[in-house]
Design an enzyme around this catalytic site. Structure first.
Site, PDB file in Angstrom:
ATOM      1  N   HIS A  63       7.678 -60.983   3.076  1.00  0.00           N
ATOM      2  CA  HIS A  63       7.951 -60.916   1.629  1.00  0.00           C
ATOM      3  C   HIS A  63       6.695 -61.181   0.801  1.00  0.00           C
ATOM      4  CE1 HIS A  63      12.326 -60.635   2.229  1.00  0.00           C
ATOM      5  NE2 HIS A  63      12.154 -61.514   3.198  1.00  0.00           N
ATOM      6  N   ASN A 141      18.567 -60.264   0.798  1.00  0.00           N
ATOM      7  CA  ASN A 141      17.936 -58.948   0.853  1.00  0.00           C
ATOM      8  C   ASN A 141      18.777 -57.942   0.086  1.00  0.00           C
ATOM      9  OD1 ASN A 141      15.779 -59.755   2.501  1.00  0.00           O
ATOM     10  ND2 ASN A 141      16.907 -59.332   4.372  1.00  0.00           N
TER      11      ASN A 141
END
Length: 528
Positions: A63, A141
């Site tokens: 990320h 997500n």
């Protein structure tokens, strides 16, 4: 006595160094004559360049590429026709119309901080709620499931998906080697290799908590819960070809889209939905509700809207807010609780641990991470501590508990504590009812025809360059999921030629030809 600035010497916009000294020459080093050499006492230069050398913190392992925005969450106060207090005592959800400040960070997962936002990859969707009881982080997500169900496998999974440790190039054979050897990943592979693997931008994608959590009410009764963010802008995904065309023009397109929309005051909105299930193993289901590779069927477990999120303010500084923003799956407030989800429990250690490594032991004192309420702890010291978390009347000599000398005191428990009964031998075993491919087949059949065509084209292109054993394993998983899915994948691979190498991003069309293309299309030049 208040110091007064000489108006002829320093104005509000005058450049200073971090010591507050006005900088009178920001263009030149102090040197012996105008050609040098430089002298050691160049304080303004030394402060400037030494800070520049330290402007980055360690990049997130996953990320790393992200964008963020501020906003608020407005609760509906109900679950269907019932007050939400029936299921949870969390204050953030009570009282219809109550607004809670939030900060949201969207991200890609595998590649680095300035990688293209068009790559085939899951997207992170992390929300920090600054509630009256302290922070709550909902970390998830865009896709509602995951590749694995046990946290023990997470480092191996990321290693396989990251660039090759020798070439430093992502390699599709490494990706499929792990996935073909981990059958539980097949449902996620089906999503990632379909158009759902490349959202058009951050505003027009779903979000999910992925993990199974619990809600706890005032009486101490708990239920299992799943979280889903639904974009009120609609959902848009891209084909591989469309994504590559966008990347040719702008590899920051999703960050720019989010920023520009907020500047235009077209504030992105998402509705938060939950699915609720009685706590327990649910043997009547053909999957375990704690399995992150599975969807909860919405015909059995309906989606209930419980609130709406609006993002209405861009960050004032990217590094201070987006890069230093920290999230953790263990950051829950009263009325929210953990389930026994193995991925959730593994993430709960990992997320907060990595923030202490990246940003430092006092990362929660940074404004973007600090709760918007009083804080009083007995924690002190550590790099970059700039205050002690003292209560107004606390004895500053007492940094421990319990104490009779006016130290901090424990809070009173509000509501009955949830105490589920647990028994069993300590083992290292996978959960039962794995059903690795059934939902992948259902997902394949639910796709529109163009989505199925895109999925198969992307899979065939990448699997064609993989070892035959990997191809056969993936064909077997597809056939187990759906007869047509397996047959078309097998036929496509039989016809496909191995015309490229596996060293390329997932789904990429002909990217491995780029090095030779650069030579063939490059224009000769004479040395100068």
């Amino acid at each position: 006595m208040t110091q007064q600035n000489d108006s002829t010497h320093e104005q509000d916009t005058t450049l200073t160094n971090r010591q507050g000294h006005p900088v009178t020459n920001n263009q030149n080093l102090r040197t012996v004559s105008n050609r040098g050499p430089a002298t050691l006492e160049n304080y303004d230069f030394l402060e400037k360049i030494s800070h520049f050398d330290r402007e980055r913190v360690p990049e997130r392992v996953v990320h790393a590429r992200g964008a963020g925005a501020h906003g608020y969450f407005e609760t509906y106060g109900v679950v269907g026709d019932e007050p939400i207090s029936k299921y949870t005592r969390a204050k953030v959800f009570q009282d219809k119309g109550k607004k809670t400040p939030v900060f949201v960070r969207f991200s890609t997962v595998i590649h680095g901080g300035h990688s293209p936002e068009t790559l085939r990859d899951p997207r992170g969707f992390a929300v920090k709620f600054y509630t009256e009881d302290g922070n709550w982080d909902l970390v998830g997500n865009n896709l509602k499931i995951f590749f694995i169900r046990d946290a023990m496998k997470f480092p191996d999974m990321i290693h396989a998906f990251k660039p090759d440790p020798i070439t430093n190039i992502q390699n599709v054979e490494r990706f499929f080697d792990f996935c073909a050897s981990s059958p539980e990943s097949f449902h996620m592979v089906t999503f990632v290799y379909s158009p759902w693997g490349i959202p058009a931008n951050y505003r027009m994608m779903q979000g999910s908590g992925v993990n199974t959590y619990k809600w706890v009410n005032q009486e101490g009764k708990g239920v299992l819960v799943k979280y889903h963010w639904e974009p009120l802008q609609g959902i848009k995904n891209l084909t591989q070809k469309e994504a590559e065309e966008i990347q040719q023009k702008n590899f920051n397109h999703a960050t720019q889209d989010l920023y520009d929309a907020i500047e235009r005051e077209e504030f992105p909105e998402w509705e938060l939905h939950v699915q609720i299930m009685e706590d327990g193993p649910h043997p009547e289901l053909d999957f375990d509700p704690l399995d992150d590779t599975k969807l909860w069927p919405n015909d059995q477990f309906p989606w209930y809207p419980v609130g709406k999120m609006v993002l209405n303010k861009n960050p004032e500084d990217y590094f201070a807010e987006v890069e230093q923003a920290t999230f953790g799956t263990g950051v829950l407030v009263d009325g929210l609780d953990f389930s026994d989800d193995k991925m959730l429990q593994g993430r709960t250690f990992s997320y907060s641990d990595t923030q202490r490594h990246r940003v430092g032991a006092n990362y929660l004192q940074l404004p973007i991470n600090a709760p918007k309420k009083r804080v009083a702890t007995n924690q002190s010291g550590g790099q970059m501590m700039y205050k002690r978390d003292l209560a107004p009347d606390q004895n500053p000599h007492i940094n421990y508990e319990p104490s009779m000398l006016n130290g901090l005191k424990e809070a009173t428990q509000d509501g009955k504590e949830y105490t589920p009964y647990v028994e069993g031998n300590l083992v290292r075993e996978s959960i039962d009812r794995q059903s690795n491919t059934k939902q992948a087949g259902e997902t394949y059949r639910n796709f529109e025809q163009w989505e199925r065509d895109e999925l198969l084209a992307n899979l065939i292109r990448d699997l064609a360059v993989c070892h035959v054993d990997i191809q056969n394993a993936m064909i077997a998983l597809a056939a187990e999921a759906d007869e047509e899915y397996g047959r078309l994948l097998k036929e496509g691979l039989h016809k496909a030629r191995k015309e490229s190498s596996p060293s390329k991003p997932l789904g990429n069309i002909g990217g491995d030809h780029a090095p030779q293309d650069a030579i063939d299309k490059g224009h000769n030049a004479e040395p100068y």
